[in-house]
Design an enzyme around this catalytic site. Structure first.
Site, mmCIF file in Angstrom:
data_model
loop_
_atom_site.group_PDB
_atom_site.id
_atom_site.type_symbol
_atom_site.label_atom_id
_atom_site.label_comp_id
_atom_site.label_asym_id
_atom_site.label_seq_id
_atom_site.Cartn_x
_atom_site.Cartn_y
_atom_site.Cartn_z
ATOM 1 N N ASN A 426 44.145 32.607 30.163
ATOM 2 C CA ASN A 426 43.488 33.237 29.177
ATOM 3 C C ASN A 426 42.513 34.096 29.874
ATOM 4 O OD1 ASN A 426 42.656 33.307 26.475
ATOM 5 N ND2 ASN A 426 40.666 32.760 27.128
ATOM 6 N N GLU A 427 42.376 35.443 29.276
ATOM 7 C CA GLU A 427 41.379 36.288 29.955
ATOM 8 C C GLU A 427 41.315 36.281 31.119
ATOM 9 O OE1 GLU A 427 37.909 35.424 27.465
ATOM 10 O OE2 GLU A 427 39.021 35.769 25.416
#
Length: 822
Positions: A426-427
């Site tokens: 994530n990210e």
């Protein structure tokens, strides 16, 4: 009926979730641990003999029950950084393994973030990672200790177990401390003592297949053994029970003497009952391994379903399009942090289902087995991911942890029919933990994790969110689209989504929405949009989450009202009904949660994007989702937590009703304002809105509809204020409610003439003295010692402990207000 439903669910999880095997003896050892929130000089300080009442018995330990999180309240304390460091737990156990040559294990369902386990002074094992399950074999250490005189004399035959949990900052660990959530410390899930025979079943991997029409189901079974004997292994028998408990298939296998795994290629089932959100039918797979001690029985819940992501098209389940209507979840709750009880978890999951959720992304780490079992039984499809979240990429230790956590997550949750996606990160485009940010190294490692995931489980998809330079690697990709919050207007949503869908084979939009300060409402919530540039991107970029600087954006310049967020959600949901290619989306998140990177939010250190507060109190947005996503009849007038509206005399004010009924009638102060038909494309409130001239003072508002011959109503009272106000000049403090020993008190802001300032957003600091304790550090709008006012007021609760308690409310540039509680 709801209470009975919770009871059935709770009983299922206590029995079905934990007691998955017979031929072992297992018990939760959650009660009466001693806890110390600091480090020790060494293990000897945990076990050395101390006389009762000895004044030199330091440090002082407290008694706690598990699950326990040592950041239960400080994660949202407005005055301090949350504690990141070691904490110790200790308990003396009576350990008597009944099996000849059996093994004794400690089974952790989750502890954060690094954990070391000791039997007396012997370190028996350690684990790195706060979210996967793990076991420690303490057999040999227990045996050695019980043979000592210390065991008999000092500990009366019991065995001292000491556990050091540590959530200290560490750049070579995932998740990153730059993540937008707390990295909690403690033994915050259940801890179990297990006795297993010398030969037992360790894990069962049941790979189910069914064609999209459901004509024939197949199960390929791999069984991993724990084999501490040289004796011959008996037969392995397999039975499959349908959702009603009837046997529908069986077979027997004779493994070799030295087998560590047993593979069964195909168990066939004609016309299996298919698992789906509307009918989450679960089969029971029962494996019985005969051995010298007694039969070892392992029971696993499985399901048959067929899913497909069409290229640049929708999601199909069992051959039919299913729009994924999703949300997100953090393992976080008011007053307990990560140490949620089973009952709390089940209530939360059931509230999601009642809101209409059929999909959830578990952000951003492997979550409790209770959550996954709830998704199976309630019919909620799952994207579960490892916590490679922000920061960049570390060295060999860092990477090995990521591989291990991915392997553990897949192996431990392999059999859940609810899971369709394994998330890899994530990210990951967010740098900060290392001096060098190398996109190619991130790509290389993402490819390695993608390959590993497919090797471990070829039946499910891989996915990441917001890392554009890796979007071609995984099966499913979600870009950053925050239309109407971090950038752009919410009316940009459809075009942004379509543009991003064309860039990848399989698009799924996870994370959208915005913050709302519970109990804050606005008469003109969309006025900020005139200052925001639309049509030039809706992604979140560096600094957009900040409340300071940069271009005009709703996240910084908006009012953070429930009114605005309801409009934003309303628009997204109406648009999704006209996007036939859309796989689905997941609103971020279901519940407000704590975060160390948002100290300046209206509730400090809380991400307030949830549709419920951190204690599960519903915000108005909950009902917007219900009106689009559910079939169970509902009707809800906007504004249950909005006691006073304001405007000009004779001004028409909009009254909105959220409902899934075909038509709704509105009655205000006894006058019928007519019936309107619902049309999802008639924004806002799907056409269920009326312009009404409210009278000065109290107004009685009633909405009613008739569904299936039954009348369904909702009613609220709202005061209408036409008096104008100036700058807040004083505060009044008053008790507004009391139940038993808990008093609710409210501070209100007034101008120089005593008129309520209904748009005041002043900061308030509460404190208490005497015989009472603030119910604070909950991370909620009415449970925070420091909070921003909502419509010129703020609420706090006090637990009374004696005769008198004085509570103060302090706000800059105003005279402190006091209230006496007796």
């Amino acid at each position: 009926m709801v209470i009975f439903k919770y009871y059935l669910l709770y009983t299922f999880f206590l029995i079905g979730t934990f007691c998955t095997s017979q031929g072992q003896q297992a018990s939760r050892i959650d009660k009466k641990w001693e806890f110390l929130k600091s480090d020790l000089g060494g293990i000897w300080e945990a076990v050395r003999p101390v006389g009762k009442g000895d004044p030199e018995s330091v440090p002082l330990w407290e008694t706690v029950d598990l699950p326990h999180c040592f950041n239960a309240t400080d994660a949202v304390d407005p005055d301090v950084n949350y504690y990141q460091g070691p904490g110790w737990y200790r308990k003396n156990l009576s350990i008597e393994n009944p099996y000849n040559k059996g093994r004794t294990l400690l089974h952790f369902e989750g502890a954060g973030q690094k954990t070391a386990v000791y039997v007396y002074t012997t370190k028996v094992g350690e684990h790195v990672g706060g979210y996967d399950e793990w076991t420690i074999d303490i057999t040999d250490a227990v045996k050695a200790f019980k043979e000592t005189s210390i065991c008999k004399e000092q500990f009366k035959g019991e065995v001292p177990i000491s556990i050091r949990a540590d959530n200290s900052r560490d750049l070579e660990m995932i998740p990153s401390d730059l993540a937008d959530f707390n990295l909690y410390g403690g033994i915050y899930r259940h801890l179990n003592l297990q006795y297993i025979p010398a030969l037992s079943i360790d894990k069962v991997f049941a790979h189910t297949e069914v064609d999209e029409k459901g004509k024939e189901g197949k199960i390929a079974i791999k069984t991993r053994l724990l084999n501490h004997t040289s004796e011959k292994i008996g037969k392995l028998s397999v039975k499959l029970l349908d959702p009603k408990g009837r046997e529908v298939a069986n077979l027997e296998e004779t493994p070799s003497i030295s087998a560590s795994e047993i593979n069964i290629e195909a168990l066939l089932v004609k016309k299996p009952q298919l698992w789906s959100p509307d009918k989450p039918d679960l089969y029971t797979l029962v494996l019985t391994l005969n051995n010298a001690d007694e039969p070892y029985v392992s029971t696993t819940k499985i399901g048959f379903r067929h899913f497909e992501f069409k290229e640049k098209g929708p999601f199909l389940l069992n051959g039919k399009r299913l729009l994924l209507r999703g949300t997100h979840r953090h393992e976080d709750h008011a007053g307990v942090g990560a140490a949620m009880s089973d009952a709390m978890i089940l209530k939360e999951m059931d509230m999601m289902k009642q809101m209409g959720v059929n999909f959830i992304r578990l952000g951003h780490y492997q979550q409790s087995r209770v959550v996954l079992n709830a998704c199976d039984s309630l019919g909620i499809l799952v994207w579960e991911e490892i916590p490679w979240c922000r920061g960049g990429i570390g060295g060999d230790v860092y990477k090995e942890q990521a591989r291990r956590m991915l392997t553990n997550m897949i192996e431990q949750h392999y059999n859940h029919p609810a899971i369709i996606i394994w998330g890899l990160g994530n990210e990951n485009d967010w740098p900060g933990d290392f001096s060098v940010f190398d996109k190619e190294k991130i790509r290389d490692f993402m490819m390695e994790l993608n390959d590993l995931s497919h090797q471990l489980d070829s039946s499910r998809k891989t996915a990441i969110r917001r890392c554009d330079f890796c979007k071609d690697i995984v099966d499913v990709y979600s870009p950053s689209i925050w239309a109407g919050w971090y950038r752009g207007l919410y009316t940009d949503y459809k075009q942004s989504s379509e543009d991003e869908m064309k860039k990848v084979n399989h698009f799924l939009h996870v994370e959208w929405g915005g913050d709302s300060h519970a109990r804050r409402h606005a008469e003109n919530p969309d006025k900020i949009l005139a200052e925001v540039t639309g049509g030039k991107g809706t992604d979140e970029r560096s600094g957009d989450a900040s409340l300071f600087g940069g271009a005009a954006r709703v996240s910084k310049d908006g009012d953070w009202s429930e009114s605005y967020i309801c409009n934003l959600i309303d628009w997204h949901l109406k648009e999704q009904e006209t996007m036939p290619w859309l796989t689905g989306s997941a609103y971020w998140p279901f519940k407000d949660f704590s975060t160390p990177v948002r100290p300046d939010n209206p509730v400090p250190y809380v991400n307030q994007k949830g549709v419920v507060e951190r204690n599960l109190n519903k915000k108005e947005a909950y009902y917007v989702f219900q009106s689009y996503w559910t079939n169970t009849p509902m009707v809800h007038i906007y504004g249950h937590s909005w006691p006073i509206r304001w405007g000009e005399k004779e001004e028409e004010k909009m009254i909105k009703v959220y409902s899934n009924a075909e038509e709704v009638t509105l009655i205000v102060n006894g006058e019928n304002y007519g019936t309107k038909k619902r049309n999802s494309q008639d924004f806002p409130a799907a056409g269920l809105r009326w312009m009404v001239k409210l009278k000065e003072g109290t107004n009685q508002i009633k909405a009613m509809t008739k569904i299936g011959g039954k009348v369904l109503t909702d009613e609220i009272n709202q005061v209408y204020q036409t008096a104008k106000w100036g700058k807040p000049q004083k505060m009044i403090f008053e008790k507004i409610h009391q139940q038993d020993d808990v008093a609710t008190i409210q501070v209100s802001f007034l101008d120089a003439k005593g008129v309520k300032c209904l748009d005041a957003q002043n900061w308030v600091n509460f404190s208490a003295a005497g015989d009472g304790i603030l119910i604070a550090d909950q991370g909620t709008s009415d449970g925070s010692r420091k909070v921003q006012a909502y419509n010129g007021r703020a609420i706090i609760k006090v637990k009374l402990t004696g005769n008198k308690c004085v509570v103060s409310a302090k706000s800059d540039e105003l005279k402190t207000a006091f209230v006496m509680l007796e």
